[in-house]
Design a protein around this motif. Structure first.
Motif, PDB file in Angstrom:
ATOM      1  N   THR A   1       3.856   2.253 -29.730  1.00 28.27           N
ATOM      2  CA  THR A   1       4.037   1.411 -30.919  1.00 28.27           C
ATOM      3  C   THR A   1       4.221   2.271 -32.169  1.00 28.27           C
ATOM      4  O   THR A   1       5.067   1.965 -33.020  1.00 28.27           O
ATOM      5  N   GLU A   2       3.469   3.358 -32.260  1.00 30.55           N
ATOM      6  CA  GLU A   2       3.614   4.271 -33.405  1.00 30.55           C
ATOM      7  C   GLU A   2       4.961   4.987 -33.377  1.00 30.55           C
ATOM      8  O   GLU A   2       5.538   5.269 -34.429  1.00 30.55           O
ATOM      9  N   ALA A   3       5.447   5.310 -32.186  1.00 23.60           N
ATOM     10  CA  ALA A   3       6.687   6.086 -32.055  1.00 23.60           C
ATOM     11  C   ALA A   3       7.941   5.217 -32.172  1.00 23.60           C
ATOM     12  O   ALA A   3       9.026   5.738 -32.454  1.00 23.60           O
ATOM     13  N   ARG A   4       7.814   3.906 -31.977  1.00 20.40           N
ATOM     14  CA  ARG A   4       8.977   3.016 -31.986  1.00 20.40           C
ATOM     15  C   ARG A   4       9.825   3.146 -33.252  1.00 20.40           C
ATOM     16  O   ARG A   4      11.055   3.255 -33.160  1.00 20.40           O
ATOM     17  N   PRO A   5       9.236   3.146 -34.469  1.00 22.75           N
ATOM     18  CA  PRO A   5      10.091   3.272 -35.663  1.00 22.75           C
ATOM     19  C   PRO A   5      10.875   4.593 -35.695  1.00 22.75           C
ATOM     20  O   PRO A   5      12.025   4.614 -36.152  1.00 22.75           O
ATOM     21  N   THR A   6      10.283   5.661 -35.219  1.00 22.70           N
ATOM     22  CA  THR A   6      10.993   6.949 -35.164  1.00 22.70           C
ATOM     23  C   THR A   6      12.175   6.834 -34.217  1.00 22.70           C
ATOM     24  O   THR A   6      13.292   7.261 -34.539  1.00 22.70           O
ATOM     25  N   HIS A   7      11.949   6.275 -33.045  1.00 20.96           N
ATOM     26  CA  HIS A   7      13.002   6.094 -32.050  1.00 20.96           C
ATOM     27  C   HIS A   7      14.143   5.255 -32.636  1.00 20.96           C
ATOM     28  O   HIS A   7      15.314   5.633 -32.554  1.00 20.96           O
ATOM     29  N   GLN A   8      13.795   4.145 -33.255  1.00 17.96           N
ATOM     30  CA  GLN A   8      14.809   3.259 -33.825  1.00 17.96           C
ATOM     31  C   GLN A   8      15.570   3.926 -34.971  1.00 17.96           C
ATOM     32  O   GLN A   8      16.782   3.763 -35.100  1.00 17.96           O
ATOM     33  N   ARG A   9      14.858   4.684 -35.813  1.00 10.77           N
ATOM     34  CA  ARG A   9      15.509   5.364 -36.932  1.00 10.77           C
ATOM     35  C   ARG A   9      16.520   6.386 -36.437  1.00 10.77           C
ATOM     36  O   ARG A   9      17.662   6.431 -36.916  1.00 10.77           O
ATOM     37  N   VAL A  10      16.132   7.203 -35.468  1.00  6.79           N
ATOM     38  CA  VAL A  10      17.051   8.224 -34.944  1.00  6.79           C
ATOM     39  C   VAL A  10      18.269   7.571 -34.304  1.00  6.79           C
ATOM     40  O   VAL A  10      19.403   8.005 -34.525  1.00  6.79           O
ATOM     41  N   LEU A  11      18.060   6.517 -33.543  1.00  5.80           N
ATOM     42  CA  LEU A  11      19.203   5.818 -32.941  1.00  5.80           C
ATOM     43  C   LEU A  11      20.136   5.275 -34.021  1.00  5.80           C
ATOM     44  O   LEU A  11      21.358   5.439 -33.928  1.00  5.80           O
ATOM     45  N   ALA A  12      19.571   4.639 -35.037  1.00  2.00           N
ATOM     46  CA  ALA A  12      20.397   4.070 -36.111  1.00  2.00           C
ATOM     47  C   ALA A  12      21.175   5.171 -36.838  1.00  2.00           C
ATOM     48  O   ALA A  12      22.365   5.003 -37.137  1.00  2.00           O
TER      49      ALA A  12
ATOM     50  N   ARG B   1       0.812  -1.223   0.000  1.00  2.00           N
ATOM     51  CA  ARG B   1       0.000   0.000   0.000  1.00  2.00           C
ATOM     52  C   ARG B   1       0.847   1.276   0.000  1.00  2.00           C
ATOM     53  O   ARG B   1       0.341   2.349  -0.266  1.00  2.00           O
ATOM     54  N   ARG B   2       2.130   1.169   0.267  1.00  2.00           N
ATOM     55  CA  ARG B   2       2.994   2.356   0.234  1.00  2.00           C
ATOM     56  C   ARG B   2       3.491   2.658  -1.167  1.00  2.00           C
ATOM     57  O   ARG B   2       3.960   3.746  -1.454  1.00  2.00           O
ATOM     58  N   ALA B   3       3.431   1.669  -2.045  1.00  2.00           N
ATOM     59  CA  ALA B   3       3.973   1.809  -3.401  1.00  2.00           C
ATOM     60  C   ALA B   3       2.877   2.209  -4.389  1.00  2.00           C
ATOM     61  O   ALA B   3       1.705   1.932  -4.190  1.00  2.00           O
ATOM     62  N   VAL B   4       3.309   2.860  -5.446  1.00  2.00           N
ATOM     63  CA  VAL B   4       2.417   3.254  -6.531  1.00  2.00           C
ATOM     64  C   VAL B   4       2.834   2.485  -7.778  1.00  2.00           C
ATOM     65  O   VAL B   4       4.026   2.399  -8.089  1.00  2.00           O
ATOM     66  N   SER B   5       1.866   1.936  -8.473  1.00  2.00           N
ATOM     67  CA  SER B   5       2.173   1.264  -9.727  1.00  2.00           C
ATOM     68  C   SER B   5       1.662   2.114 -10.886  1.00  2.00           C
ATOM     69  O   SER B   5       0.724   2.891 -10.741  1.00  2.00           O
ATOM     70  N   VAL B   6       2.321   1.966 -12.004  1.00  2.22           N
ATOM     71  CA  VAL B   6       1.968   2.689 -13.219  1.00  2.22           C
ATOM     72  C   VAL B   6       1.619   1.646 -14.265  1.00  2.22           C
ATOM     73  O   VAL B   6       2.394   0.716 -14.502  1.00  2.22           O
ATOM     74  N   CYS B   7       0.466   1.807 -14.887  1.00  2.00           N
ATOM     75  CA  CYS B   7       0.001   0.859 -15.890  1.00  2.00           C
ATOM     76  C   CYS B   7      -0.257   1.612 -17.194  1.00  2.00           C
ATOM     77  O   CYS B   7      -0.918   2.657 -17.205  1.00  2.00           O
ATOM     78  N   MET B   8       0.295   1.103 -18.277  1.00  3.54           N
ATOM     79  CA  MET B   8       0.085   1.733 -19.571  1.00  3.54           C
ATOM     80  C   MET B   8      -1.341   1.447 -20.052  1.00  3.54           C
ATOM     81  O   MET B   8      -1.833   0.334 -19.927  1.00  3.54           O
ATOM     82  N   THR B   9      -1.983   2.464 -20.600  1.00  5.42           N
ATOM     83  CA  THR B   9      -3.315   2.303 -21.168  1.00  5.42           C
ATOM     84  C   THR B   9      -3.193   1.805 -22.604  1.00  5.42           C
ATOM     85  O   THR B   9      -2.106   1.808 -23.191  1.00  5.42           O
ATOM     86  N   ASP B  10      -4.308   1.417 -23.185  1.00  6.62           N
ATOM     87  CA  ASP B  10      -4.307   1.017 -24.601  1.00  6.62           C
ATOM     88  C   ASP B  10      -3.826   2.170 -25.475  1.00  6.62           C
ATOM     89  O   ASP B  10      -3.078   1.966 -26.435  1.00  6.62           O
ATOM     90  N   LYS B  11      -4.244   3.381 -25.125  1.00  5.33           N
ATOM     91  CA  LYS B  11      -3.808   4.573 -25.865  1.00  5.33           C
ATOM     92  C   LYS B  11      -2.286   4.744 -25.757  1.00  5.33           C
ATOM     93  O   LYS B  11      -1.615   5.088 -26.732  1.00  5.33           O
ATOM     94  N   GLY B  12      -1.737   4.492 -24.573  1.00  8.35           N
ATOM     95  CA  GLY B  12      -0.290   4.590 -24.375  1.00  8.35           C
ATOM     96  C   GLY B  12       0.471   3.555 -25.179  1.00  8.35           C
ATOM     97  O   GLY B  12       1.496   3.854 -25.793  1.00  8.35           O
TER      98      GLY B  12
END
Length: 143
Positions: free
Chosen positions: A117-128, A101-112
């Motif tokens: 998932t949409e941003a992953r290719p951008t992230h990977q492209r910039v890293l590459a 009860r002292r801890a807080v959990s964070v859960c990703m929503t479907d929107k998140g």
């Protein structure tokens, strides 16, 4: 106690200092480029994306805040602000942890999950692009 002599004004920089400065320059370049591309294309800052990515990697897309803090290299207060922005955008939800009860959990929503998932290719492209290219100049956030 031994004394260390400092030779100011010699114009000499050690190899370790030069390597450290290169590492800092590459980090600044990557951070700036990721922030710019993720913000313009997906409305996410780099730290926001990193939190979503860590959550997406977990089987139930949920973790305690302390668990996230250990993997994203943010202070507790900075992470709290990032999670607050993600929560305001409807990308994550915060809940009291049922086991602790002292801890807080964070859960990703479907929107998140969808946004990450949409941003992953951008992230990977910039890293590459940035990790495998010679550093020519550091990124200007106003570019």
């Amino acid at each position: 106690m031994t004394e260390t002599k400092v030779s100011a004004g010699t114009g000499e920089t050690s190899a370790d200092v030069r390597e450290w400065r290169q590492l800092l320059a590459r980090h600044a370049d990557l951070t700036c480029a990721l922030d710019r591309e993720l913000q313009s294309g997906h409305g996410l800052g780099m730290s926001e994306y990193e939190v979503l990515e860590r959550l997406a990697e977990l089987p139930n897309q949920s973790a305690k805040v302390q668990q996230i803090a250990g993997s994203v290299h943010l202070s507790q207060s900075a992470l709290s602000r990032v999670i607050g922005r993600l929560e305001s955008a409807g990308l994550v939800e915060r809940n009291m942890c049922p086991e602790d009860r002292r801890a807080v959990s964070v859960c990703m929503t479907d929107k998140g999950l969808h946004r990450q998932t949409e941003a992953r290719p951008t992230h990977q492209r910039v890293l590459a692009e940035r990790l495998h290219a010679p550093l020519t100049k550091t990124c200007d956030p106003t570019d």
